[in-house]
Design an enzyme around this catalytic site. Structure first.
Site, PDB file in Angstrom:
ATOM      1  N   ARG A  43      11.632   3.938   3.729  1.00  0.00           N
ATOM      2  CA  ARG A  43      10.675   2.749   4.657  1.00  0.00           C
ATOM      3  C   ARG A  43      12.116   2.424   5.398  1.00  0.00           C
ATOM      4  O   ARG A  43      12.751   1.527   4.017  1.00  0.00           O
ATOM      5  CB  ARG A  43       9.540   1.822   4.115  1.00  0.00           C
ATOM      6  N   HIS A  75       4.949   5.819  11.453  1.00  0.00           N
ATOM      7  CA  HIS A  75       4.295   5.753  10.359  1.00  0.00           C
ATOM      8  C   HIS A  75       2.960   6.433  10.182  1.00  0.00           C
ATOM      9  O   HIS A  75       1.853   6.654   9.843  1.00  0.00           O
ATOM     10  CB  HIS A  75       3.445   4.331  10.378  1.00  0.00           C
ATOM     11  N   LYS A 127      24.899  -3.114   0.006  1.00  0.00           N
ATOM     12  CA  LYS A 127      26.536  -3.156  -0.522  1.00  0.00           C
ATOM     13  C   LYS A 127      27.269  -2.407   1.068  1.00  0.00           C
ATOM     14  O   LYS A 127      28.700  -2.143   1.122  1.00  0.00           O
ATOM     15  CB  LYS A 127      27.405  -3.090  -1.524  1.00  0.00           C
ATOM     16  N   ARG A 163       1.035  -1.455   0.204  1.00  0.00           N
ATOM     17  CA  ARG A 163       0.153   0.179  -0.508  1.00  0.00           C
ATOM     18  C   ARG A 163       0.673   1.537   0.040  1.00  0.00           C
ATOM     19  O   ARG A 163       0.617   1.969  -0.728  1.00  0.00           O
ATOM     20  CB  ARG A 163      -1.090   0.119   1.338  1.00  0.00           C
ATOM     21  N   THR A 164       2.108   1.165   0.910  1.00  0.00           N
ATOM     22  CA  THR A 164       2.373   2.688   1.095  1.00  0.00           C
ATOM     23  C   THR A 164       3.471   2.840   0.039  1.00  0.00           C
ATOM     24  O   THR A 164       3.373   3.746  -0.523  1.00  0.00           O
ATOM     25  CB  THR A 164       3.491   2.219   2.483  1.00  0.00           C
TER      26      THR A 164
HETATM   27  N1   CP Z   1      -0.228  -0.246   5.870  1.00  0.00           N
HETATM   28  C1   CP Z   1       0.780  -0.536   5.473  1.00  0.00           C
HETATM   29  O1   CP Z   1       2.034   0.191   5.452  1.00  0.00           O
HETATM   30  O2   CP Z   1       0.889  -1.010   4.485  1.00  0.00           O
HETATM   31  P1   CP Z   1       1.969  -2.164   3.437  1.00  0.00           P
HETATM   32  O3   CP Z   1       2.492  -2.425   4.423  1.00  0.00           O
HETATM   33  O4   CP Z   1       1.878  -2.705   2.418  1.00  0.00           O
HETATM   34  O5   CP Z   1       2.512  -0.017   2.893  1.00  0.00           O
END
Ligand code: CP
Length: 306
Positions: free
Chosen positions: A101, A129, A80, A51-52
């Site tokens: 991320r 998040h 590396k 999703r993100t």
């Molecule tokens: N909600 C969320 O962060 O989903 P993903 O891990 O699929 O990005």
């Protein structure tokens, strides 16, 4: 130059402005179709995501911009041994904005300190998040029309659930919020959040292991999966993973206007049979995430659409 590392990097007023822009994007998508023409978003994902990452990329495409993507740690020079700081300096030469991320808490903050372009935290370990919180807030706004005077239950892995930590932080700035923390003993909300967020903002909260006993009180039920990737021990994960499974019979005592949220991915904690219940909002959250990320990209790139 602004970054989004923690949801509190945005004031309550700015959150309201982002929601207003997202609502305008939903109503008038064509108005925004060229807003980021010539701009590039780099999505640097050193942990799995559906999703993100894809919603950030869809957001940038729908704004007329382009995307550069690292979709796993193994596909970049991080494999590396390149540092987060050097990665951020490098990507600053190629892109206009970064969404990162990373499995290490604080990595996006380090990136922001070494980047010459805005950095967005797209999830750092078990910490925060904030852009999931943007999706959650738009969903709550669209379902409830307010952020004040809500009783919000958080259920599942409250220890490692970074979406929970960020949403609690966001909601703690509103009035009349009551938080109900529902988890196994081993997966309780970290003490620092209880003290520095709930305590510091005088937010009323209680903890329980029993979802059914608190169900009638809730305006919002925020379900979460047990975060397998954060456990040191597979045995503990297997013992705890099915602590809560929401099924239709468990909703018999719930309010008729309960909103059921889940950041997804779902594993086992919400039965598929609930997906058709009008109270299920988790796929609305998925879509709302794209609109809020569009609004955020516009804000951080200082693009004004008339
Ligand atoms: N909600 C969320 O962060 O989903 P993903 O891990 O699929 O990005």
């Amino acid at each position: 130059m602004r970054n989004l590392i923690d949801i509190k990097d945005l004031s309550v007023k700015e959150l309201e402005e982002l929601i207003a822009v997202a609502e305008d994007i939903i109503a008038n998508p064509a108005k925004y179709a060229e807003a980021c023409r010539g701009k590039k978003l780099a999505t640097l994902f050193f942990e799995p995501s559906t999703r993100t990452r894809l919603s950030f990329e869809a957001a940038m495409y729908e704004l007329g911009g382009n995307v550069l993507s690292v979709s796993s740690a193994n596909s970049s020079s991080a494999a590396k041994g390149e540092s987060v700081a050097d990665t951020a300096k490098t990507v600053s030469c190629y892109a206009d904005i970064i969404a990162m991320r990373h499995p290490k808490e604080g990595a996006p903050l380090v990136a922001s300190m070494n980047s010459s372009i805005p950095v967005i935290n797209a999830g750092d370990g078990g910490h925060n998040h904030p852009t999931q919180t943007l999706a959650d807030l738009l969903t709550i706004w669209r379902e409830k029309g307010r952020f004040d005077d809500l009783t919000v239950g958080f259920c599942g892995d409250l220890k490692f659930g970074r979406t929970v930590h960020s949403l609690i932080s966001a909601l703690s700035r509103y009035t009349g919020i009551k938080i109900v923390l529902i988890s196994p003993e081993e997966l309780k909300l970290p003490s620092y959040i209880k003290k520095d967020v709930l305590g510091a903002n005088s937010i009323e909260y209680k903890q329980t292991t029993d979802l059914l006993s608190v169900m009638p009180e809730l305006d919002i039920l925020y379900m979460t999966r047990v975060q397998r990737e954060r456990f040191f021990n597979e045995e503990d994960y297997l013992r705890l993973k099915d602590s809560y499974i929401l099924t239709p019979d468990k909703l018999k005592m719930a309010k008729p206007d309960l909103s059921i949220l889940h950041p997804l991915p779902r594993v086992n904690e919400i039965a598929v049979a609930i997906d058709d219940d009008p109270r299920a909002c988790y796929f609305k959250q998925v879509l709302n995430g794209k609109y809020m990320r569009m609004a955020l990209i516009l804000k951080l790139l200082e693009v004004n659409v008339k």
